[in-house]
Motif scaffolding. Structure first.
Motif, mmCIF file in Angstrom:
data_model
loop_
_atom_site.group_PDB
_atom_site.id
_atom_site.type_symbol
_atom_site.label_atom_id
_atom_site.label_comp_id
_atom_site.label_asym_id
_atom_site.label_seq_id
_atom_site.Cartn_x
_atom_site.Cartn_y
_atom_site.Cartn_z
ATOM 1 N N MET A 144 37.536 45.807 29.989
ATOM 2 C CA MET A 144 36.762 45.091 30.993
ATOM 3 C C MET A 144 37.508 43.841 31.461
ATOM 4 O O MET A 144 37.486 43.507 32.651
ATOM 5 N N LYS A 166 39.979 44.873 34.035
ATOM 6 C CA LYS A 166 39.320 45.139 35.319
ATOM 7 C C LYS A 166 39.007 43.844 36.062
ATOM 8 O O LYS A 166 39.235 43.727 37.272
ATOM 9 N N ILE A 167 38.489 42.861 35.333
ATOM 10 C CA ILE A 167 38.154 41.575 35.953
ATOM 11 C C ILE A 167 39.424 40.865 36.416
ATOM 12 O O ILE A 167 39.445 40.239 37.477
ATOM 13 N N GLN A 211 33.713 45.021 43.186
ATOM 14 C CA GLN A 211 32.843 44.109 42.471
ATOM 15 C C GLN A 211 31.527 44.795 42.122
ATOM 16 O O GLN A 211 30.991 44.632 41.019
ATOM 17 N N ILE A 249 32.075 47.015 39.136
ATOM 18 C CA ILE A 249 32.257 46.270 37.886
ATOM 19 C C ILE A 249 30.960 45.632 37.423
ATOM 20 O O ILE A 249 30.641 45.605 36.225
#
Length: 353
Positions: free
Chosen positions: A68, A71-72, A201, A204
């Motif tokens: 994660m 990904k961010i 966004q 996510i």
């Protein structure tokens, strides 16, 4: 009674967005580097958001895996070192008005991306499909008008004694003309990247629902990324020094009011009234910018810019109207679609714009 709060909040957000571009343009006219500006802005945003995230999410924060975080990190890279720097170049090369026009193009390209990704449907032979296609054509025409046609100055919108004199060159030489054209067409790139950022966004945030912590991590990662970009492209270290001038004001304003207050109010309106409500008010930023730019910056408003902005606003509403019809049963009023509209995920440009 609560309805007026939503309208007041979203109108105030659009005013904040207009001032954002105006202050940025003033700082760039005074010689501030666009790359340094973006880096300092993200630093201020990180400093502002981190204590809030610690206070309000320390007990409710979702688990953050390495996957994660990657990904961010990539989302931050797309949104800020790449796109926010490009948006600053647009402001620097053109005007605050043209930069505001990019915000109105973003929902249109968001919808196009969701169609390509099969998140949304598109039927050309329906009324909604015709409205969407017409809206896209109007938006493209508007940007072309801004880039290629200036026309006469509108004296009614030009003031001889602005509060902050712009040091930009108003005598449009060949070089400045080419810069204007390049900046105008970069509006397309900015809108497409912000649209892609919004869609990603949305993906996510379904996995990581803490908006405040997500915004804080995005600001933290992007501050580091923007430092590397600024270090590479801005070798004159004299431009890294902040002074008590418009540059410092623009950095502080963007970090606190845009990454903080505007983000919160926009998210609140999005949650209460839906993204259609938020997107429908985005042209107000353009109106505020055109009106205030003459007073603050002494910008010259030309007929081509006004016509171009009018086409973009008309195109935006065409796409939004067509999208609203997709969510209405036959015979139902158009207002009923406001809560359920999903264009990408949400129009939080500043989540971490």
């Amino acid at each position: 009674m609560a309805a007026w709060k939503h309208y007041s909040a979203i109108i105030f957000v659009q005013l904040l967005m207009a001032v954002m571009n105006l202050l940025g343009k003033t700082a760039f006219n005074r010689g501030m580097s666009t790359f340094v500006f973006v880096f300092y802005r993200q630093v201020v945003a990180t400093v502002f958001l981190t204590p809030l995230a610690i206070i309000f999410t320390r007990k409710t924060a979702p688990p953050t895996s390495f996957k994660m975080l990657v990904k961010i990190f990539m989302l931050s890279l797309l949104g800020f070192p790449i796109n926010l720097n490009l948006q600053s170049v647009v402001v620097n090369y053109t005007s605050a008005t043209v930069a505001s026009a990019a915000l109105n193009l973003m929902p249109v390209f968001t919808f196009l991306l969701t169609v390509l990704l099969r998140i949304e449907t598109f039927r050309l032979k329906s009324m909604s499909g015709i409205a969407k296609l017409s809206g896209f054509v109007l938006c493209v025409t508007g940007v072309m008008l801004i880039a290629l046609y200036k026309g006469p100055q509108l004296k009614i919108l030009n003031f001889h004694q602005p509060f902050l004199q712009s040091s930009g060159n108003h005598n449009y030489s060949t070089e400045s003309r080419l810069s204007w054209i390049l900046g105008s067409f970069l509006v397309f790139v900015v809108a497409i990247f912000w649209a892609l950022w919004t869609v990603l966004q949305g993906i996510i945030i379904k996995e990581y629902p803490s908006k405040l912590l997500l915004a804080t991590l995005i600001s933290l990662f992007s501050a580091f990324q923007c430092f590397l970009v600024a270090f590479i492209f801005e070798s004159n270290f004299k431009k890294w020094k902040l002074r008590w001038d418009e540059g410092l004001l623009a950095v502080a304003y963007n970090g606190v009011f845009i990454a903080g207050l505007a983000l919160y109010l926009q998210s609140w309106c999005n949650d209460k009234k839906g993204p259609f409500f938020v997107a429908a008010f985005s042209p107000l930023a353009l109106v505020f910018t055109i009106t205030i730019a003459s007073v603050i910056l002494g910008e010259r408003t030309n007929l081509g810019s006004v016509f171009g902005c009018a086409f973009i606003v008309g195109g935006l509403y065409g796409v939004l109207w067509g999208k609203s019809r997709d969510n209405i049963p036959s015979g139902a009023p158009i207002e009923s679609a406001g809560e359920d509209l999903k264009i990408g995920n949400e129009f939080n440009i500043e989540e971490g714009k």
